[in-house]
Motif scaffolding. Structure first.
Motif: not given
Length: 143
Positions: A11-32
């Motif tokens: 998900i971080v590398r963009g190789r898997a789908e995710a419904s992202v709600v937040h991203e910064d330089d250190a973290t990513v948040a997405f729907m479970d």
């Protein structure tokens, strides 16, 4: 760990789908993918860390900070949210299923069906003091 071994790294590398709600330089948040309630989020560090033992303290602070902000955002999102639980499972015995640190941000409401069942009985002070001493000893061994 390579991308094919960890879905969250993918998900971080963009190789898997995710419904992202937040991203910064250190973290990513997405729907479970299997939400307990609508709006159930996962907050992960971008850098792979299997569990708390592997998670840099500064990065852990960033994960917690993002989860705190997202928990507050859930209350103003229009989704049903009368409360918020933050939940982190560290290790198989704690029900960790994906071995990349992730902090669940769960919007809660009366009757939502989510439960953590345990033996919540009051313990004797001697037992609590003994356990506190064990944790202090563990703290003393940390770098």
């Amino acid at each position: 760990m390579t991308g094919g071994e960890c879905v969250f790294c993918d998900i971080v590398r963009g190789r898997a789908e995710a419904s992202v709600v937040h991203e910064d330089d250190a973290t990513v948040a997405f729907m479970d993918l299997r939400p307990v309630t609508p709006g159930h989020l996962l907050v992960i560090p971008k850098a792979h860390a299997q569990g708390l033992e592997d998670l840099d303290v500064t990065l852990g602070t960033r994960v917690w900070s993002a989860a705190h902000r997202l928990g507050r955002a859930l209350r103003g999102s229009g989704l049903r949210c009368e409360g918020v639980n933050l939940f982190l499972a560290d290790g198989k015995a704690a029900f960790q299923e994906v071995f990349h640190v992730h902090l669940h941000v769960l919007p809660r409401f009366a009757g939502d069906g989510f439960r953590i069942d345990a033996d919540w009985k009051v313990r004797e002070r001697d037992e609590l003091d003994e356990n506190a001493a064990a944790v202090r000893a563990g703290l003393a061994r940390l770098p």
